[in-house]
Motif scaffolding. Structure first.
Motif, PDB file in Angstrom:
ATOM      1  N   LEU A   5       0.828  -1.204   0.000  1.00  9.07           N
ATOM      2  CA  LEU A   5       0.000   0.000   0.000  1.00  9.07           C
ATOM      3  C   LEU A   5       0.867   1.261   0.000  1.00  9.07           C
ATOM      4  O   LEU A   5       0.561   2.228  -0.704  1.00  9.07           O
ATOM      5  CB  LEU A   5      -0.930  -0.010   1.214  1.00  9.07           C
ATOM      6  CG  LEU A   5      -1.975   1.081   1.306  1.00  9.07           C
ATOM      7  CD1 LEU A   5      -2.943   0.981   0.144  1.00  9.07           C
ATOM      8  CD2 LEU A   5      -2.717   0.972   2.614  1.00  9.07           C
ATOM      9  N   ILE A   6       1.962   1.238   0.727  1.00  7.87           N
ATOM     10  CA  ILE A   6       2.889   2.376   0.732  1.00  7.87           C
ATOM     11  C   ILE A   6       3.548   2.526  -0.637  1.00  7.87           C
ATOM     12  O   ILE A   6       3.678   3.637  -1.156  1.00  7.87           O
ATOM     13  CB  ILE A   6       3.937   2.221   1.849  1.00  7.87           C
ATOM     14  CG1 ILE A   6       3.270   2.411   3.216  1.00  7.87           C
ATOM     15  CG2 ILE A   6       5.072   3.214   1.690  1.00  7.87           C
ATOM     16  CD1 ILE A   6       4.180   2.134   4.380  1.00  7.87           C
ATOM     17  N   TRP A  33      -6.430  12.298  -8.108  1.00  2.00           N
ATOM     18  CA  TRP A  33      -6.995  12.714  -6.834  1.00  2.00           C
ATOM     19  C   TRP A  33      -7.976  11.666  -6.317  1.00  2.00           C
ATOM     20  O   TRP A  33      -7.987  11.344  -5.135  1.00  2.00           O
ATOM     21  CB  TRP A  33      -7.690  14.071  -6.991  1.00  2.00           C
ATOM     22  CG  TRP A  33      -8.171  14.631  -5.708  1.00  2.00           C
ATOM     23  CD1 TRP A  33      -7.426  15.233  -4.745  1.00  2.00           C
ATOM     24  CD2 TRP A  33      -9.519  14.641  -5.226  1.00  2.00           C
ATOM     25  NE1 TRP A  33      -8.221  15.616  -3.708  1.00  2.00           N
ATOM     26  CE2 TRP A  33      -9.504  15.262  -3.986  1.00  2.00           C
ATOM     27  CE3 TRP A  33     -10.712  14.179  -5.747  1.00  2.00           C
ATOM     28  CZ2 TRP A  33     -10.662  15.435  -3.240  1.00  2.00           C
ATOM     29  CZ3 TRP A  33     -11.861  14.345  -5.003  1.00  2.00           C
ATOM     30  CH2 TRP A  33     -11.828  14.970  -3.771  1.00  2.00           C
ATOM     31  N   GLY A  34      -8.794  11.116  -7.215  1.00  6.95           N
ATOM     32  CA  GLY A  34      -9.721  10.058  -6.811  1.00  6.95           C
ATOM     33  C   GLY A  34      -9.004   8.807  -6.359  1.00  6.95           C
ATOM     34  O   GLY A  34      -9.397   8.163  -5.384  1.00  6.95           O
ATOM     35  N   THR A  35      -7.936   8.460  -7.052  1.00  6.53           N
ATOM     36  CA  THR A  35      -7.140   7.304  -6.661  1.00  6.53           C
ATOM     37  C   THR A  35      -6.474   7.546  -5.316  1.00  6.53           C
ATOM     38  O   THR A  35      -6.395   6.643  -4.484  1.00  6.53           O
ATOM     39  CB  THR A  35      -6.074   7.008  -7.734  1.00  6.53           C
ATOM     40  OG1 THR A  35      -6.705   6.942  -9.002  1.00  6.53           O
ATOM     41  CG2 THR A  35      -5.352   5.720  -7.450  1.00  6.53           C
ATOM     42  N   THR A  36      -6.020   8.767  -5.083  1.00  7.34           N
ATOM     43  CA  THR A  36      -5.409   9.107  -3.800  1.00  7.34           C
ATOM     44  C   THR A  36      -6.419   8.993  -2.677  1.00  7.34           C
ATOM     45  O   THR A  36      -6.104   8.493  -1.594  1.00  7.34           O
ATOM     46  CB  THR A  36      -4.832  10.532  -3.853  1.00  7.34           C
ATOM     47  OG1 THR A  36      -3.890  10.606  -4.910  1.00  7.34           O
ATOM     48  CG2 THR A  36      -4.150  10.895  -2.561  1.00  7.34           C
ATOM     49  N   PHE A  37      -7.640   9.444  -2.924  1.00  4.35           N
ATOM     50  CA  PHE A  37      -8.679   9.339  -1.907  1.00  4.35           C
ATOM     51  C   PHE A  37      -8.999   7.879  -1.602  1.00  4.35           C
ATOM     52  O   PHE A  37      -9.172   7.495  -0.444  1.00  4.35           O
ATOM     53  CB  PHE A  37      -9.939  10.087  -2.359  1.00  4.35           C
ATOM     54  CG  PHE A  37     -11.005  10.134  -1.315  1.00  4.35           C
ATOM     55  CD1 PHE A  37     -10.868  10.956  -0.211  1.00  4.35           C
ATOM     56  CD2 PHE A  37     -12.127   9.344  -1.431  1.00  4.35           C
ATOM     57  CE1 PHE A  37     -11.840  10.990   0.764  1.00  4.35           C
ATOM     58  CE2 PHE A  37     -13.112   9.381  -0.461  1.00  4.35           C
ATOM     59  CZ  PHE A  37     -12.971  10.206   0.642  1.00  4.35           C
ATOM     60  N   LEU A  38      -9.039   7.038  -2.641  1.00  7.46           N
ATOM     61  CA  LEU A  38      -9.279   5.616  -2.437  1.00  7.46           C
ATOM     62  C   LEU A  38      -8.148   4.972  -1.632  1.00  7.46           C
ATOM     63  O   LEU A  38      -8.401   4.185  -0.711  1.00  7.46           O
ATOM     64  CB  LEU A  38      -9.431   4.908  -3.786  1.00  7.46           C
ATOM     65  CG  LEU A  38      -9.636   3.409  -3.734  1.00  7.46           C
ATOM     66  CD1 LEU A  38     -11.006   3.078  -3.171  1.00  7.46           C
ATOM     67  CD2 LEU A  38      -9.448   2.813  -5.101  1.00  7.46           C
ATOM     68  N   SER A  43      -5.877   2.968   3.531  1.00  7.96           N
ATOM     69  CA  SER A  43      -4.894   3.107   4.606  1.00  7.96           C
ATOM     70  C   SER A  43      -5.579   3.218   5.958  1.00  7.96           C
ATOM     71  O   SER A  43      -5.106   2.656   6.955  1.00  7.96           O
ATOM     72  CB  SER A  43      -4.031   4.343   4.376  1.00  7.96           C
ATOM     73  OG  SER A  43      -3.341   4.254   3.170  1.00  7.96           O
ATOM     74  N   ILE A  44      -6.691   3.922   6.000  1.00  5.93           N
ATOM     75  CA  ILE A  44      -7.432   4.037   7.260  1.00  5.93           C
ATOM     76  C   ILE A  44      -8.046   2.699   7.643  1.00  5.93           C
ATOM     77  O   ILE A  44      -8.053   2.322   8.821  1.00  5.93           O
ATOM     78  CB  ILE A  44      -8.499   5.145   7.137  1.00  5.93           C
ATOM     79  CG1 ILE A  44      -7.813   6.503   7.012  1.00  5.93           C
ATOM     80  CG2 ILE A  44      -9.444   5.131   8.321  1.00  5.93           C
ATOM     81  CD1 ILE A  44      -8.743   7.636   6.663  1.00  5.93           C
ATOM     82  N   ILE A  45      -8.537   1.959   6.659  1.00 11.33           N
ATOM     83  CA  ILE A  45      -9.077   0.619   6.941  1.00 11.33           C
ATOM     84  C   ILE A  45      -7.978  -0.307   7.432  1.00 11.33           C
ATOM     85  O   ILE A  45      -8.188  -1.100   8.359  1.00 11.33           O
ATOM     86  CB  ILE A  45      -9.781   0.055   5.692  1.00 11.33           C
ATOM     87  CG1 ILE A  45     -11.072   0.831   5.436  1.00 11.33           C
ATOM     88  CG2 ILE A  45     -10.075  -1.433   5.841  1.00 11.33           C
ATOM     89  CD1 ILE A  45     -11.748   0.476   4.143  1.00 11.33           C
ATOM     90  N   SER A  46      -6.779  -0.196   6.845  1.00 10.03           N
ATOM     91  CA  SER A  46      -5.677  -1.039   7.308  1.00 10.03           C
ATOM     92  C   SER A  46      -5.247  -0.655   8.719  1.00 10.03           C
ATOM     93  O   SER A  46      -4.748  -1.495   9.460  1.00 10.03           O
ATOM     94  CB  SER A  46      -4.491  -0.952   6.354  1.00 10.03           C
ATOM     95  OG  SER A  46      -3.827   0.285   6.475  1.00 10.03           O
ATOM     96  N   LEU A  47      -5.454   0.584   9.105  1.00  3.42           N
ATOM     97  CA  LEU A  47      -5.169   0.992  10.480  1.00  3.42           C
ATOM     98  C   LEU A  47      -6.197   0.403  11.439  1.00  3.42           C
ATOM     99  O   LEU A  47      -5.867   0.016  12.555  1.00  3.42           O
ATOM    100  CB  LEU A  47      -5.154   2.522  10.588  1.00  3.42           C
ATOM    101  CG  LEU A  47      -4.839   3.124  11.948  1.00  3.42           C
ATOM    102  CD1 LEU A  47      -3.421   2.778  12.348  1.00  3.42           C
ATOM    103  CD2 LEU A  47      -5.019   4.624  11.908  1.00  3.42           C
ATOM    104  N   ALA A  48      -7.439   0.329  10.991  1.00  4.57           N
ATOM    105  CA  ALA A  48      -8.497  -0.216  11.841  1.00  4.57           C
ATOM    106  C   ALA A  48      -8.311  -1.716  12.071  1.00  4.57           C
ATOM    107  O   ALA A  48      -8.554  -2.214  13.165  1.00  4.57           O
ATOM    108  CB  ALA A  48      -9.857   0.051  11.214  1.00  4.57           C
ATOM    109  N   PHE A  49      -7.878  -2.440  11.040  1.00  2.00           N
ATOM    110  CA  PHE A  49      -7.653  -3.874  11.164  1.00  2.00           C
ATOM    111  C   PHE A  49      -6.180  -4.141  11.388  1.00  2.00           C
ATOM    112  O   PHE A  49      -5.517  -4.825  10.610  1.00  2.00           O
ATOM    113  CB  PHE A  49      -8.141  -4.609   9.911  1.00  2.00           C
ATOM    114  CG  PHE A  49      -9.617  -4.512   9.720  1.00  2.00           C
ATOM    115  CD1 PHE A  49     -10.481  -5.147  10.584  1.00  2.00           C
ATOM    116  CD2 PHE A  49     -10.138  -3.760   8.686  1.00  2.00           C
ATOM    117  CE1 PHE A  49     -11.842  -5.057  10.419  1.00  2.00           C
ATOM    118  CE2 PHE A  49     -11.496  -3.662   8.506  1.00  2.00           C
ATOM    119  CZ  PHE A  49     -12.358  -4.307   9.377  1.00  2.00           C
TER     120      PHE A  49
END
Length: 81
Positions: A5-6, A33-38, A43-49
Motif C-alpha cells: 500500500l505504501i 486525486w480520486g485514486t489518492t482518496f481511495l 490506509s485508514i481501513i488497514s489501520l483499523a484492522f
C-alpha cells in the motif's frame, strides 16, 4: 499488504505530480486525486484492522501521510485561485 500500500501510494504521488504538471488544461489530475482518496481510505481501513505490532501501525500512519500530501495540494489550489 501495508508495504504494498505504501509502494502504490508513492507511485500514485509521482503520477499525481506528473499529471498535474503535464496536463494544465484538461484537469486529468483529478483522476489521480480520486485514486489518492481511495488509497487514503484503504490506509485508514488497514489501520483499523491492525495486528498487535506497533511497527505495523506506523506503516499505516506513513501510508496515510503519503496520501494526504496530494489532497492538501489540491485543496490549496482551490483556496488560492
Amino acid at each position: 499488504m501495508k508495504k504494498a500500500l505504501i509502494a502504490i501510494s508513492i507511485l500514485n504521488v509521482i503520477y499525481y505530480f506528473t499529471a498535474g504538471t503535464i496536463d494544465n488544461t484538461g484537469n486529468m489530475f483529478f483522476i489521480a486525486w480520486g485514486t489518492t482518496f481511495l488509497l487514503l481510505v484503504l490506509s485508514i481501513i488497514s489501520l483499523a484492522f491492525d495486528e498487535n505490532g506497533a511497527d505495523r501501525r506506523l506503516l499505516s500512519f506513513v501510508a496515510i501521510g503519503i496520501n494526504l500530501i496530494p489532497l492538501f495540494i489540491i485543496g490549496s489550489m482551490f483556496v488560492f485561485l
